[in-house]
Design an enzyme around this catalytic site. Structure first.
Site, mmCIF file in Angstrom:
data_model
loop_
_atom_site.group_PDB
_atom_site.id
_atom_site.type_symbol
_atom_site.label_atom_id
_atom_site.label_comp_id
_atom_site.label_asym_id
_atom_site.label_seq_id
_atom_site.Cartn_x
_atom_site.Cartn_y
_atom_site.Cartn_z
ATOM 1 N N ARG A 53 4.791 -85.955 39.429
ATOM 2 C CA ARG A 53 3.538 -85.783 38.692
ATOM 3 C C ARG A 53 2.664 -84.888 39.541
ATOM 4 O O ARG A 53 3.040 -84.502 40.649
ATOM 5 C CB ARG A 53 2.890 -87.116 38.291
ATOM 6 C CG ARG A 53 3.154 -88.321 39.124
ATOM 7 C CD ARG A 53 2.624 -88.263 40.520
ATOM 8 N NE ARG A 53 1.220 -87.934 40.523
ATOM 9 C CZ ARG A 53 0.570 -87.347 41.486
ATOM 10 N NH1 ARG A 53 1.189 -87.006 42.610
ATOM 11 N NH2 ARG A 53 -0.703 -87.065 41.423
ATOM 12 N N GLY A 54 1.466 -84.569 39.017
ATOM 13 C CA GLY A 54 0.637 -83.570 39.693
ATOM 14 C C GLY A 54 0.998 -82.218 39.081
ATOM 15 O O GLY A 54 2.191 -81.877 38.964
ATOM 16 N N ALA A 55 -0.032 -81.459 38.692
ATOM 17 C CA ALA A 55 0.205 -80.255 37.888
ATOM 18 C C ALA A 55 1.227 -79.276 38.507
ATOM 19 O O ALA A 55 2.198 -78.895 37.840
ATOM 20 C CB ALA A 55 -1.132 -79.570 37.611
ATOM 21 N N ARG A 90 4.552 -83.577 29.080
ATOM 22 C CA ARG A 90 3.171 -84.015 29.346
ATOM 23 C C ARG A 90 2.211 -82.925 28.845
ATOM 24 O O ARG A 90 2.471 -81.738 29.038
ATOM 25 C CB ARG A 90 2.946 -84.300 30.842
ATOM 26 C CG ARG A 90 3.708 -85.552 31.304
ATOM 27 C CD ARG A 90 3.243 -86.038 32.648
ATOM 28 N NE ARG A 90 1.933 -86.660 32.610
ATOM 29 C CZ ARG A 90 1.244 -86.973 33.703
ATOM 30 N NH1 ARG A 90 1.726 -86.708 34.901
ATOM 31 N NH2 ARG A 90 0.062 -87.544 33.601
ATOM 32 N N GLN A 204 -2.825 -93.643 41.667
ATOM 33 C CA GLN A 204 -2.310 -92.534 42.491
ATOM 34 C C GLN A 204 -3.038 -92.419 43.830
ATOM 35 O O GLN A 204 -2.465 -91.963 44.810
ATOM 36 C CB GLN A 204 -2.428 -91.197 41.734
ATOM 37 C CG GLN A 204 -1.490 -91.045 40.555
ATOM 38 C CD GLN A 204 -2.134 -91.471 39.254
ATOM 39 O OE1 GLN A 204 -2.985 -92.351 39.230
ATOM 40 N NE2 GLN A 204 -1.728 -90.864 38.157
ATOM 41 N N ASP A 245 -5.778 -80.318 36.544
ATOM 42 C CA ASP A 245 -4.611 -80.049 35.692
ATOM 43 C C ASP A 245 -4.809 -78.835 34.808
ATOM 44 O O ASP A 245 -3.846 -78.267 34.303
ATOM 45 C CB ASP A 245 -4.313 -81.265 34.813
ATOM 46 C CG ASP A 245 -3.637 -82.334 35.637
ATOM 47 O OD1 ASP A 245 -4.334 -82.989 36.446
ATOM 48 O OD2 ASP A 245 -2.412 -82.476 35.519
ATOM 49 N N ASN A 255 -9.270 -83.130 34.966
ATOM 50 C CA ASN A 255 -8.571 -83.815 36.063
ATOM 51 C C ASN A 255 -8.491 -85.298 35.713
ATOM 52 O O ASN A 255 -9.020 -85.751 34.690
ATOM 53 C CB ASN A 255 -9.286 -83.587 37.407
ATOM 54 C CG ASN A 255 -8.434 -84.020 38.580
ATOM 55 O OD1 ASN A 255 -7.255 -83.696 38.645
ATOM 56 N ND2 ASN A 255 -8.993 -84.780 39.512
ATOM 57 N N LYS A 256 -7.841 -86.045 36.572
ATOM 58 C CA LYS A 256 -7.591 -87.467 36.334
ATOM 59 C C LYS A 256 -8.856 -88.202 35.885
ATOM 60 O O LYS A 256 -9.950 -87.947 36.398
ATOM 61 C CB LYS A 256 -7.036 -88.078 37.629
ATOM 62 C CG LYS A 256 -6.654 -89.525 37.574
ATOM 63 C CD LYS A 256 -5.728 -89.865 36.436
ATOM 64 C CE LYS A 256 -4.444 -89.057 36.454
ATOM 65 N NZ LYS A 256 -3.687 -89.155 35.172
HETATM 66 O O1 MRU Z 1 -1.307 -88.077 36.016
HETATM 67 P P1 MRU Z 1 -1.074 -87.304 37.282
HETATM 68 O O2 MRU Z 1 -0.764 -88.173 38.447
HETATM 69 O O3 MRU Z 1 -0.035 -86.217 37.069
HETATM 70 O O4 MRU Z 1 -2.456 -86.592 37.552
HETATM 71 C C1 MRU Z 1 -2.571 -85.752 38.660
HETATM 72 C C2 MRU Z 1 -3.928 -85.226 38.859
HETATM 73 O O5 MRU Z 1 -4.858 -85.543 38.136
HETATM 74 C C3 MRU Z 1 -4.127 -84.241 39.966
HETATM 75 O O6 MRU Z 1 -5.429 -84.296 40.464
HETATM 76 C C4 MRU Z 1 -3.883 -82.815 39.436
HETATM 77 O O7 MRU Z 1 -2.643 -82.746 38.771
HETATM 78 C C5 MRU Z 1 -3.918 -81.819 40.510
HETATM 79 S S1 MRU Z 1 -2.499 -81.903 41.533
HETATM 80 C C6 MRU Z 1 -2.620 -80.756 42.750
#
Ligand code: MRU
Length: 368
Positions: A53-55, A90, A204, A245, A255-256
């Site tokens: 996960r993470g963009a 996603r 996370q 993201d 973002n999250k």
């Molecule tokens: O749902 P996730 O864990 O994929 O969400 C991740 C985030 O919100 C991160 O802050 C974002 O992807 C940036 S990662 C460098």
């Protein structure tokens, strides 16, 4: 970055088997479990259930997924099918589309026999670029940290940084985006301490950011998400930095979930709020984040249940609500550009304004 003192990346190519090895993040922080991805379905599943996960990491994994698909069948129809399947895993992180487009752009003009090899090489290039990009983001972020530290008037004082979710190396191929300047500050001998918000519901921050910082020896303190405003109000935070993201062409930032509240509180207390972003996370096709960025809707079960290790050290999930409670689970929120002090990109620090973003795009186009 390091796990038990050994350098690793969150995704590693195995050249002999032409597969990709990932750390299965659903087992962290309690277990470091590696997993081989060998098919397009493996890659899609890993993204969908958040083993990765993470963009940026989602994008890199999808690129390998497209390679696996083309290794089996490289004709146009198969390419398009795989693109659609991977793209649907996603919805919010734009790096997914960016990486798929990048591989597709390279392979589409080639003969069918040449496509798989080219896709493999492009997936590797995406990984290498990501590492370089995040290192550069860290360098620019470190300069900002130094400036904030200098304003405090005491070079030996600890810099208190707040972050949300995980935008560290586990969210990218290496270094991370928002955490990269923290690593670089720590490595440069700056005294830095991180407020890590747990990031309910999936945790996370608690499971991944805390794991990373601990492995690297960076001092951190875990807080519940709702503690952020209180700490900002008491002057206990010098700077907030998060990942993203998707950024719009006018500087709105997805973002999250919970990021927006931190940005509001940071603004209220005059604390800088930075967003670390590779330019691959900018969606140049949209301008209004609130209306145009798709927000992932996730399972209610993530809200009504909490996972963890029980006393016997076995992973378990417990119900924390009255049975049958309805829950809503928006995966992300949008912070308007007006709350963002600046974006920290690999090209430098950029204001989150339409004009500055236009200049950034022009600069990138001029560089080819
Ligand atoms: O749902 P996730 O864990 O994929 O969400 C991740 C985030 O919100 C991160 O802050 C974002 O992807 C940036 S990662 C460098």
């Amino acid at each position: 970055m390091n796990i038990h003192g050994q350098p690793h990346r969150s995704i590693e190519a195995d050249h002999s088997t032409r597969s990709a090895r990932i750390i299965d993040q659903t087992y962290l922080p309690h277990q470091v479990e590696w997993r081989d991805l060998q098919t397009m379905e493996d890659a899609a599943e890993a993204i969908q259930v958040m083993r990765v996960r993470g963009a940026p990491l989602i994008g890199a994994t999808a690129a390998f997924g497209l390679y696996f698909a083309l290794r089996d069948d490289a004709k146009d129809a198969a390419l398009q099918r795989a693109y659609v399947v991977l793209h649907a895993t996603r919805p919010t992180a734009i790096n997914l589309r960016w990486a798929l487009d990048r591989v597709k752009r390279v392979v589409a003009p080639l003969n069918v026999e040449q496509r798989a090899e080219a896709a493999w090489n492009e997936a590797l290039a995406i990984c290498e670029d990501d590492v370089r990009t995040n290192h550069a983001i860290g360098k620019h972020g470190l300069e900002l940290f130094r400036a904030i530290q200098a304003k405090k008037g005491d070079a030996s004082a600890t810099l208190n940084v707040m972050t949300h979710c995980n935008a560290g190396w586990l969210a990218t191929v290496d270094w991370g985006t928002a955490i990269s300047p923290i690593y670089q500050a720590h490595d440069a001998g700056m005294k830095v301490h991180v407020w890590v918000s747990e990031t309910r519901p999936r945790g996370q921050g608690a499971s991944l950011t805390a794991f990373e910082l601990k492995e690297h020896g960076v001092p951190y303190t875990l807080i519940v998400d709702n503690n952020a405003g209180h700490l900002l109000q008491r002057g206990l935070v010098d700077v907030v930095i998060v990942g993203t993201d998707r950024v719009t062409a006018h500087g709105d930032v997805a973002n999250k979930i919970g990021t927006y509240l931190k940005a509001l509180a940071a603004k209220a207390h005059d604390v800088p709020f930075y967003v670390a972003t590779p330019v691959s996370t900018i969606d140049w096709t949209i301008t209004d984040g609130i209306r145009e960025i798709p927000i992932e809707q996730r399972s209610a079960r993530e809200v009504t249940h909490m996972p963890g290790l029980n006393a016997a050290g076995v992973r378990e999930e417990v119900l924390i609500t009255p049975a049958g409670t309805q829950a809503r689970n928006d995966g992300f929120d949008v912070t308007p550009a007006s709350l963002v002090t600046a974006l920290v990109t690999e090209h430098g620090v950029v204001q989150a304004t339409e004009r500055a973003m236009r200049d950034l795009l022009a600069k990138m186009q001029a560089q080819g």
